[in-house]
Design an enzyme around this catalytic site. Structure first.
Site, PDB file in Angstrom:
ATOM      1  N   CYS A 124      46.448  44.566  48.057  1.00 36.75           N
ATOM      2  CA  CYS A 124      45.665  45.325  47.073  1.00 36.75           C
ATOM      3  C   CYS A 124      45.776  46.839  47.156  1.00 36.75           C
ATOM      4  O   CYS A 124      45.957  47.493  46.137  1.00 36.75           O
ATOM      5  CB  CYS A 124      44.190  44.940  47.171  1.00 36.75           C
ATOM      6  SG  CYS A 124      43.857  43.296  46.536  1.00 36.75           S
ATOM      7  N   LEU A 138      39.969  49.027  40.836  1.00 35.47           N
ATOM      8  CA  LEU A 138      41.020  49.949  41.282  1.00 35.47           C
ATOM      9  C   LEU A 138      40.414  51.101  42.068  1.00 35.47           C
ATOM     10  O   LEU A 138      40.940  51.521  43.104  1.00 35.47           O
ATOM     11  CB  LEU A 138      41.801  50.497  40.076  1.00 35.47           C
ATOM     12  CG  LEU A 138      42.529  49.497  39.174  1.00 35.47           C
ATOM     13  CD1 LEU A 138      43.284  50.240  38.087  1.00 35.47           C
ATOM     14  CD2 LEU A 138      43.485  48.630  39.976  1.00 35.47           C
ATOM     15  N   GLY A 176      41.792  32.976  44.087  1.00 31.98           N
ATOM     16  CA  GLY A 176      41.249  31.812  43.399  1.00 31.98           C
ATOM     17  C   GLY A 176      40.786  30.710  44.331  1.00 31.98           C
ATOM     18  O   GLY A 176      39.708  30.135  44.138  1.00 31.98           O
TER      19      GLY A 176
END
Length: 471
Positions: free
Chosen positions: A280, A225, A18
Site C-alpha cells: 500500500c 490514500l 477480501g
C-alpha cells in the site's frame, strides 16, 4: 426507499483484503451468508483446505475461518452465482501500479476493477449495492458507476459505496475486530445514503456506531490514500533523521523516543529501519503523485514523491554500508539475509526492502543465503526474478540459497543482514553463530531489534541503522 437489509454478501477477490475482511464479517454476522469468490482455483482450494493451509498468513485468521467456514462463510470460483444472489458486493481485487502505458510507474492499474465491475453488470438481475474495497485513485467510483449504469438490465439499479480498508498486515484480524474507524463514502443522494445505511448496519453488529464514519464518495477515496501517505511520510522522516544520527554519533532510538513523548506527535511509526514496504504505502503515494500531476499541482506531486525517494535512498544507503564495511567489496563473499517478508507476522513480500538489498548484493556478485519463517520458496524466486530482469533464474540460483533456519543461514558467512523484524531473530544463539562464522564477523541490523552491545562482547562487528558508531 428504506435501506436494504443485507442477508447475502459476495466478495470478489480472495486476497489479503477480501479474505480476512469478509471472514470477520461472516464471524461477527452469523445471520449473513458471505461468499468470497475468485477465479484462481488454487487460491480458493487453499481457502477450502481441510488442514486450513490458507493462501495468506495472518495471525488469528485460521481461527476465524475455522469457526465460520461452512456455517455462513463460503469460498468459491462460481463468481456469477454469488453476484446474482447477493444484495451487497465487495470489489476487492488487486490494483497494482501500472507497468506500461500512460501513468506507468505511478498510477494504479484498474484492469481488475473494471473487469469485476463489468461482470457485475452483465450478471446481476436485481439491484445491488457495490462496495469499492480495493485501494483506488480518487473518482474510481464514478467510472464504476458509469460502467454499471451503461450495462444494467431494466429494473436493476446499482448504488456505489467506497469502504477503504485500513488494515496493517500482521495485525489485520485485531484491526478488523477493533477498528479505529470504519469509513463509508456514498453519493449524498437519498439512494446513496440508504445504501450507506445498509452497510453501516452490517458493521454495527460489532463496531460501535460512533466509529462508523459516513462521508462523501470522493472524500472516502482520498482519505485512504492520505492515511497511507501520512504514515509513510513519518517513516521517511525518521529514516532521514537516522542518516544524520549515523553521521553525528547520535542514536535514532533516543531521538525518536524523545520526540514521541510530544503528545502532538506521538510514538507510532517513528521506528527507523531499512525502509518501508508492503502493498500500500508506495503504491498509494505514487497514486497521489499521479493524481496531483493530473490536477496540475506539480509542487504537491514533488512533495509526495520525495517520501518514496527517501525510502529508496534508505535502502541503497544500507546496502552501501554493507559493502563499505566489508572492506569495499562483497564480490565472492557469503552473506546471510534474515527475513524476506516486508515486515514481521506476514508472508507478504510486496515492495520488501529485502528484495532491494539482495538485488544490490547480487549485482556486486556476492553469494546470498536467505531465511524467512513464513515466505514460500517459490515466492522468493519469483520476486528475485522480477527484481533482476537481466539475470536468468538459473544464474540467480547459483548465487542464492534458501534455507529453513536462521542458524543454517548464518553458518560460515562473512556477514549477517537483518532485513525483517521477526521476533525469533532476537532469540538466536549468537555465540554458536559467531563460532561458525568467518572472522571478522559482521552483523548489520536494519530493523533495530538486536542487542548490539551483547553482540560486540561476543566478538561481532555490529552496524545498526541510525547509530553513529564508527566501525
Amino acid at each position: 426507499m428504506a435501506p436494504v437489509k443485507v442477508t447475502k454478501i459476495c466478495c470478489i477477490g480472495a486476497g489479503y483484503v477480501g479474505g480476512p475482511t469478509c471472514a470477520v464479517i461472516a464471524l461477527k454476522c452469523p445471520q449473513i451468508r458471505v461468499t468470497i469468490v475468485d477465479l484462481n482455483q488454487a487460491r480458493i482450494d487453499a481457502w477450502n483446505s481441510a488442514d486450513f493451509k490458507l493462501p495468506i498468513y495472518e495471525p488469528g485468521l485460521v481461527e476465524v475461518v475455522k469457526e465460520a467456514r461452512g456455517r455462513n462463510l463460503f469460498f468459491s470460483t462460481d463468481v456469477d452465482t454469488a453476484i446474482r444472489e447477493a444484495e451487497l458486493i465487495f470489489v476487492s481485487v488487486n490494483t497494482p501500479t501500472k507497468k506500461s502505458g500512460v501513468g506507468a510507474g505511478f498510477s494504479a492499474d484498474l484492469t481488475y476493477v473494471e473487469s469485476a465491475t463489468r461482470r457485475i453488470a452483465a450478471v446481476a438481475t436485481s439491484s445491488k449495492i457495490v462496495v469499492e474495497k480495493s485501494t483506488v485513485p480518487c473518482r474510481t467510483a464514478e467510472s464504476m458507476r458509469t460502467i454499471l449504469e451503461a450495462n444494467s438490465k431494466p429494473g436493476t439499479r446499482f448504488d456505489i459505496l467506497s469502504n477503504p480498508e485500513f488494515l496493517a498486515e500482521g495485525t489485520a484480524i485485531n484491526d478488523l475486530f477493533r477498528p479505529d474507524r470504519v469509513l463509508i463514502g456514498s453519493l449524498q443522494t437519498q439512494e446513496g445514503k440508504d445504501a450507506c445505511a445498509s452497510l453501516t448496519d452490517v458493521y454495527a453488529n460489532w463496531v460501535p456506531r460512533e466509529r462508523i464514519l459516513t462521508v462523501g464518495l470522493w472524500s472516502s477515496e482520498l482519505s485512504k490514500l492520505a492515511a497511507n501517505a501520512m504514515l509513510a511520510q513519518r517513516i521517511s522522516s525518521i529514516n532521514a533523521l537516522s542518516a544524520i544520527c549515523e553521521a553525528t554519533g547520535a542514536n535514532i532510538d533516543e531521538v525518536s523516543n524523545a520526540i514521541g513523548y510530544d503528545s502532538r506527535i506521538g510514538p507510532k511509526f517513528l521506528r527507523a529501519s531499512v525502509g518501508f514496504g508492503g502493498s500500500c504505502f508506495q503504491k498509494d503515494i505514487l497514486n497521489l503523485v499521479y493524481l496531483s500531476e493530473s490536477l496540475h499541482l506539480p509542487q504537491v506531486a514533488a512533495y509526495w514523491r520525495q517520501v518514496v525517494e527517501m525510502n529508496e535512498y534508505q535502502k541503497s544507503r544500507f546496502s552501501k554500508t554493507v559493502v563499505d564495511t566489508l572492506f569495499n567489496t562483497i564480490t565472492g563473499k557469503h552473506i546471510a539475509v534474515l527475513g524476506f517478508a516486508f515486515k514481521a507476522d506476514t508472508g507478504d513480500t510486496r515492495e520488501s526492502a529485502a528484495i532491494t538489498l539482495i538485488r544490490d548484493f547480487l549485482s556486486e556478485r556476492a553469494y546470498v543465503t536467505i531465511y524467512d519463517p513464513k515466505v514460500e520458496e517459490a515466492q522468493i524466486w519469483l520476486d528475485l526474478s522480477e527484481a533482476c530482469p537481466s539475470m536468468p533464474l538459473e544464474t540467480i540460483k547459483k548465487q542464492v540459497t534458501i534455507v529453513h533456519s536462521a542458524l543454517e543461514a548464518c553458518k560460515q558467512k562473512e556477514a549477517i543482514v537483518v532485513a525483517t523484524e521477526w521476533k525469533e531473530f532476537t532469540e538466536i544463539d549468537w555465540e554458536t553463530v559467531y563460532a561458525q562464522m568467518s572472522k571478522p564477523a559482521f552483523v548489520f541490523d536494519g530493523r533495530l531489534i538486536l542487542d548490539a552491545e551483547k553482540l560486540r562482547k561476543i566478538g561481532f562487528t555490529v552496524k545498526v541503522i541510525g547509530r553513529g558508531q564508527r566501525v
